[in-house]
Design a protein around this motif. Structure first.
Motif, PDB file in Angstrom:
ATOM      1  N   VAL A 247      36.087  11.442  -0.020  1.00  0.00           N
ATOM      2  CA  VAL A 247      34.594  11.195  -0.125  1.00  0.00           C
ATOM      3  C   VAL A 247      33.914  12.026  -0.848  1.00  0.00           C
ATOM      4  O   VAL A 247      33.958  13.214  -0.872  1.00  0.00           O
ATOM      5  N   GLN A 248      33.011  11.289  -1.918  1.00  0.00           N
ATOM      6  CA  GLN A 248      32.392  12.015  -2.928  1.00  0.00           C
ATOM      7  C   GLN A 248      30.919  11.572  -2.927  1.00  0.00           C
ATOM      8  O   GLN A 248      30.388  10.568  -2.603  1.00  0.00           O
ATOM      9  N   PRO A 249      29.738  12.824  -2.650  1.00  0.00           N
ATOM     10  CA  PRO A 249      28.607  12.630  -2.538  1.00  0.00           C
ATOM     11  C   PRO A 249      27.951  12.220  -3.881  1.00  0.00           C
ATOM     12  O   PRO A 249      28.735  12.786  -5.045  1.00  0.00           O
ATOM     13  N   CYS A 250      27.168  11.409  -4.145  1.00  0.00           N
ATOM     14  CA  CYS A 250      26.480  11.093  -5.514  1.00  0.00           C
ATOM     15  C   CYS A 250      25.163  10.323  -5.490  1.00  0.00           C
ATOM     16  O   CYS A 250      24.587  10.012  -4.496  1.00  0.00           O
ATOM     17  N   SER A 251      24.612  10.457  -6.568  1.00  0.00           N
ATOM     18  CA  SER A 251      23.661   9.698  -6.811  1.00  0.00           C
ATOM     19  C   SER A 251      23.614   9.003  -8.149  1.00  0.00           C
ATOM     20  O   SER A 251      23.623   9.674  -9.328  1.00  0.00           O
ATOM     21  N   ALA A 252      23.782   7.828  -8.089  1.00  0.00           N
ATOM     22  CA  ALA A 252      24.199   6.913  -9.435  1.00  0.00           C
ATOM     23  C   ALA A 252      23.153   7.034 -10.232  1.00  0.00           C
ATOM     24  O   ALA A 252      23.346   7.188 -11.523  1.00  0.00           O
ATOM     25  N   THR A 253      21.768   6.796  -9.799  1.00  0.00           N
ATOM     26  CA  THR A 253      20.568   6.790 -10.626  1.00  0.00           C
ATOM     27  C   THR A 253      20.321   8.083 -11.189  1.00  0.00           C
ATOM     28  O   THR A 253      20.060   8.164 -12.583  1.00  0.00           O
ATOM     29  N   MET A 254      20.457   9.208 -10.538  1.00  0.00           N
ATOM     30  CA  MET A 254      20.392  10.467 -11.370  1.00  0.00           C
ATOM     31  C   MET A 254      21.670  11.143 -12.136  1.00  0.00           C
ATOM     32  O   MET A 254      21.406  12.075 -12.676  1.00  0.00           O
ATOM     33  N   GLY A 255      22.862  10.607 -11.806  1.00  0.00           N
ATOM     34  CA  GLY A 255      23.938  10.980 -12.209  1.00  0.00           C
ATOM     35  C   GLY A 255      24.819  11.903 -11.672  1.00  0.00           C
ATOM     36  O   GLY A 255      25.691  12.450 -12.220  1.00  0.00           O
ATOM     37  N   VAL A 256      24.069  12.469 -10.521  1.00  0.00           N
ATOM     38  CA  VAL A 256      24.765  13.783  -9.854  1.00  0.00           C
ATOM     39  C   VAL A 256      26.104  13.016  -9.056  1.00  0.00           C
ATOM     40  O   VAL A 256      26.287  12.127  -8.191  1.00  0.00           O
TER      41      VAL A 256
ATOM     42  N   LEU B 247      41.525   5.388  -1.844  1.00  0.00           N
ATOM     43  CA  LEU B 247      40.352   5.045  -1.556  1.00  0.00           C
ATOM     44  C   LEU B 247      39.422   6.293  -1.776  1.00  0.00           C
ATOM     45  O   LEU B 247      39.686   7.397  -1.309  1.00  0.00           O
ATOM     46  N   ILE B 248      38.314   5.903  -2.564  1.00  0.00           N
ATOM     47  CA  ILE B 248      37.388   6.743  -3.021  1.00  0.00           C
ATOM     48  C   ILE B 248      36.132   6.204  -2.246  1.00  0.00           C
ATOM     49  O   ILE B 248      35.724   5.261  -2.603  1.00  0.00           O
ATOM     50  N   LEU B 249      35.641   6.776  -1.342  1.00  0.00           N
ATOM     51  CA  LEU B 249      34.214   6.550  -0.669  1.00  0.00           C
ATOM     52  C   LEU B 249      33.054   7.345  -1.396  1.00  0.00           C
ATOM     53  O   LEU B 249      33.084   8.501  -1.090  1.00  0.00           O
ATOM     54  N   LEU B 250      32.072   6.720  -1.698  1.00  0.00           N
ATOM     55  CA  LEU B 250      31.296   7.251  -2.284  1.00  0.00           C
ATOM     56  C   LEU B 250      29.856   6.897  -1.421  1.00  0.00           C
ATOM     57  O   LEU B 250      29.256   5.984  -1.019  1.00  0.00           O
ATOM     58  N   ALA B 251      29.471   8.360  -1.037  1.00  0.00           N
ATOM     59  CA  ALA B 251      28.287   8.483  -0.238  1.00  0.00           C
ATOM     60  C   ALA B 251      26.907   8.496  -1.385  1.00  0.00           C
ATOM     61  O   ALA B 251      26.551   9.428  -1.843  1.00  0.00           O
TER      62      ALA B 251
END
Length: 182
Positions: free
Chosen positions: A153-162, A118-122
């Motif tokens: 667990v990976q923090p991200c911002s899909a819109t910003m690409g981070v 599992l990769i949980l995306l924050a």
């Protein structure tokens, strides 16, 4: 077209989460490196991406399945042959965290996903007030929920690409390649 004729191992990765979590935005950012305006997914989106695992080429098929309540009852139809689950959470939507946690727990109880990484995306870390990965781990009780499986667990911002590229690398690293595909 080359994907279908190649002898490269192929892995299926499920992209799940509540509606408006950012799954489709993430998918198209991974595939085309563009931010797209999306509408709620009715059914699914699917994209194939080339990658390398242990220095060998593989094809990753990402299944982005709609997250509306009526769609969630169909998620189990996609569980078979999943090499990994990416569960996307809108870390800024505190009102729906309990609902997201319940859906993740229900998903991980599937016999077909036993031991599946599992990769949980924050997601939506660019939104003010978004939960940190530590807060999300604690709220979701991930150590307990993910007993018997690899998780991250990976923090991200899909819109910003981070965090998107890091997410894809982690998915490839953690995905289980079926023995018959090697």
């Amino acid at each position: 077209m080359g994907h279908l004729l190649s002898k490269q191992p192929q892995v299926q990765v499920l992209l799940l989460g509540l509606d408006n979590a950012g799954k489709s935005t993430l998918l198209y950012k991974m595939k085309h490196n563009v931010s797209v305006s999306t509408v709620p997914t009715i059914g699914f989106n699917v994209e194939m991406l080339d990658a390398r695992k242990n220095r060998k080429p593989i094809v990753v098929t990402l299944w982005d399945v709609g997250g509306q309540r009526k769609m969630r009852e169909h998620w189990q139809k996609y569980h078979q042959n999943a090499a990994a689950v990416v569960f996307v959470v809108d870390a800024s939507d505190r009102a729906r965290l309990g609902e997201a946690r319940a859906e993740l727990e229900k998903t991980l109880q599937s016999e077909q996903l036993r031991g599946c990484p599992l990769i949980l995306l924050a997601n939506k870390q660019d939104v003010s007030g978004a939960l940190t990965i530590t807060e999300l781990k604690d709220r979701f009780k991930l150590r307990k929920m993910c007993s018997g499986r690899d998780w991250f667990v990976q923090p991200c911002s899909a819109t910003m690409g981070v965090g998107v590229e890091e997410t894809f690398r982690k998915v490839v690293q953690m995905a289980r390649i079926p023995p018959e595909a090697v």
